[in-house]
Design a protein around this motif. Structure first.
Motif, mmCIF file in Angstrom:
data_model
loop_
_atom_site.group_PDB
_atom_site.id
_atom_site.type_symbol
_atom_site.label_atom_id
_atom_site.label_comp_id
_atom_site.label_asym_id
_atom_site.label_seq_id
_atom_site.Cartn_x
_atom_site.Cartn_y
_atom_site.Cartn_z
ATOM 1 N N THR A 5 92.477 -36.241 20.980
ATOM 2 C CA THR A 5 92.975 -34.856 20.955
ATOM 3 C C THR A 5 93.782 -34.603 22.227
ATOM 4 O O THR A 5 93.624 -35.311 23.233
ATOM 5 C CB THR A 5 91.827 -33.826 20.897
ATOM 6 O OG1 THR A 5 91.062 -33.935 22.090
ATOM 7 C CG2 THR A 5 90.948 -34.032 19.663
ATOM 8 N N ARG A 29 94.037 -30.303 18.802
ATOM 9 C CA ARG A 29 94.942 -30.971 17.865
ATOM 10 C C ARG A 29 95.196 -32.412 18.281
ATOM 11 O O ARG A 29 94.983 -32.810 19.422
ATOM 12 C CB ARG A 29 96.266 -30.209 17.793
ATOM 13 C CG ARG A 29 96.029 -28.769 17.356
ATOM 14 C CD ARG A 29 97.254 -28.143 16.743
ATOM 15 N NE ARG A 29 96.935 -26.748 16.477
ATOM 16 C CZ ARG A 29 97.746 -25.722 16.690
ATOM 17 N NH1 ARG A 29 98.985 -25.948 17.124
ATOM 18 N NH2 ARG A 29 97.367 -24.499 16.442
ATOM 19 N N HIS A 68 95.820 -25.688 21.260
ATOM 20 C CA HIS A 68 96.420 -27.018 21.120
ATOM 21 C C HIS A 68 95.453 -28.118 21.561
ATOM 22 O O HIS A 68 95.614 -29.274 21.182
ATOM 23 C CB HIS A 68 97.714 -27.114 21.920
ATOM 24 C CG HIS A 68 98.824 -26.292 21.332
ATOM 25 N ND1 HIS A 68 99.187 -25.059 21.835
ATOM 26 C CD2 HIS A 68 99.627 -26.516 20.266
ATOM 27 C CE1 HIS A 68 100.177 -24.563 21.110
ATOM 28 N NE2 HIS A 68 100.463 -25.419 20.148
ATOM 29 N N HIS A 125 100.019 -36.099 16.318
ATOM 30 C CA HIS A 125 100.911 -36.015 15.148
ATOM 31 C C HIS A 125 101.015 -34.588 14.608
ATOM 32 O O HIS A 125 101.890 -34.286 13.811
ATOM 33 C CB HIS A 125 100.467 -36.994 14.042
ATOM 34 C CG HIS A 125 99.298 -36.514 13.238
ATOM 35 N ND1 HIS A 125 97.999 -36.881 13.542
ATOM 36 C CD2 HIS A 125 99.214 -35.697 12.164
ATOM 37 C CE1 HIS A 125 97.185 -36.290 12.681
ATOM 38 N NE2 HIS A 125 97.892 -35.579 11.838
ATOM 39 N N GLN A 126 100.126 -33.706 15.066
ATOM 40 C CA GLN A 126 100.193 -32.302 14.631
ATOM 41 C C GLN A 126 101.115 -31.469 15.528
ATOM 42 O O GLN A 126 101.264 -30.276 15.310
ATOM 43 C CB GLN A 126 98.784 -31.698 14.622
ATOM 44 C CG GLN A 126 97.877 -32.388 13.601
ATOM 45 C CD GLN A 126 96.417 -31.955 13.728
ATOM 46 O OE1 GLN A 126 95.838 -32.045 14.805
ATOM 47 N NE2 GLN A 126 95.852 -31.492 12.641
#
Ligand code: ADP
Ligand code: MG
Length: 271
Positions: A103, A143, A140, A146-147
């Motif tokens: 992440t 996440r 964020h 790739h997101q």
């Protein structure tokens, strides 16, 4: 003025077909505290090799890299790692620079775990502060790379580089992999951070407009050598070297409003 980074006669050779290829050929430069030193040159001119030598990520063939008065080549590995926590590096490909399975929060935590004793809530708070400083939200943190967009990934790369509160950032083609509109936003962010924190930058790019936008001093590199250097206004107004003139003529912003203007009407866009 205080020197943050001084390179003295840096030479780096690589073995090449039973001969030696000189990628960096006797480069000297001096970067003053709180300034942006732009290094521009075509692809293959030795810019990234010089950056690696400056951080001693790679041994120099000869010459010295002096950071905050310390000759990095003389330091033992552990001392070198400590010194390096005060030098951040941001690379060209922001997505590839991140671990795809980690992440964003974990990626930003990595340098903090290595170089500080922060844990638990203080660690989380520091991660959130860093994300905020680069224009991302605490959401964020959960996440995966790739997101995020390319521009957002580069913001994470900058947050990671800033994690240990470095004095110097080496920015190696920090916007070259990004769309033009996003490039301006990232350059704008880098400029704000530099001014707010009084950071010192070594800004490397093949793109003269990028270097022109931020730099106080500029050096032009060609085939491993610095062919011209000086205050940015002087280099751009009155290039003394043929190669610099050719670079200026080839730059997309030549004679036109540069990227500095394009960002002023493009900051609303989202990266
Ligand atoms: P730039 O960043 O200006 O594009 P580089 O520093 O990446 O240039 O490369 C300069 C030259 O050194 C290139 O010709 C490249 O092929 C060569 N080079 C870079 N790294 C290595 C290496 N590890 N081994 C052999 N040659 C290398
Ligand atoms: Mg390079």
């Amino acid at each position: 003025m205080t020197s943050v980074l001084t390179l003295e006669n840096i030479v780096k050779t690589f073995p090449h077909h039973r001969r030696v290829f000189t990628a960096v050929d006797d480069v000297s430069l001096n970067i003053q505290e709180g300034t942006v030193y732009g290094l521009v040159g075509e692809s293959g001119s030795g810019k990234s090799t010089l950056a690696r030598c400056a951080m001693q990520l790679m041994r120099t063939t000869s010459g010295r890299a002096i950071f905050e008065g310390q000759d990095l080549g003389m330091l033992a590995p552990k001392a070198l790692r400590t010194v390096r926590s005060r030098m951040g590096i941001v690379l060209q490909n922001p997505v590839a620079a991140l671990n795809p399975r980690m992440t964003i929060g974990a990626s930003v935590a990595e340098p903090l775990r290595t170089h500080t004793s922060l844990k638990g809530q203080p660690l989380q708070a520091r991660i959130n502060t860093l994300l905020d400083e680069v224009g991302l939200g605490a959401e964020h943190a959960h996440r995966l790379p790739h997101q995020l967009s390319g521009g957002q990934c580069q913001r994470v790369g900058i947050a990671r580089a800033l994690a240990t509160s470095p004095r110097l950032l080496i920015l190696d083609e920090p916007t070259s992999a990004l769309d033009v509109s996003v490039q301006a936003q990232i350059l704008n962010l880098l400029q704000d951070l530099q001014q707010q924190k009084g950071l010192t930058y070594l800004l490397i790019s093949h793109d003269l407009d990028v270097v022109r936008y931020l730099s106080d001093e500029v050096a032009v590199m060609r085939a491993g050598k610095i062919v011209e250097s000086g205050p940015a206004e002087q280099i751009f107004a009155n290039p003394s070297h043929d190669y610099t003139r050719k670079l200026l003529e080839a730059a997309p912003g030549h004679g036109q409003p540069g990227i500095a203007d394009s960002h002023t009407f493009n900051t609303q866009g989202s990266d």
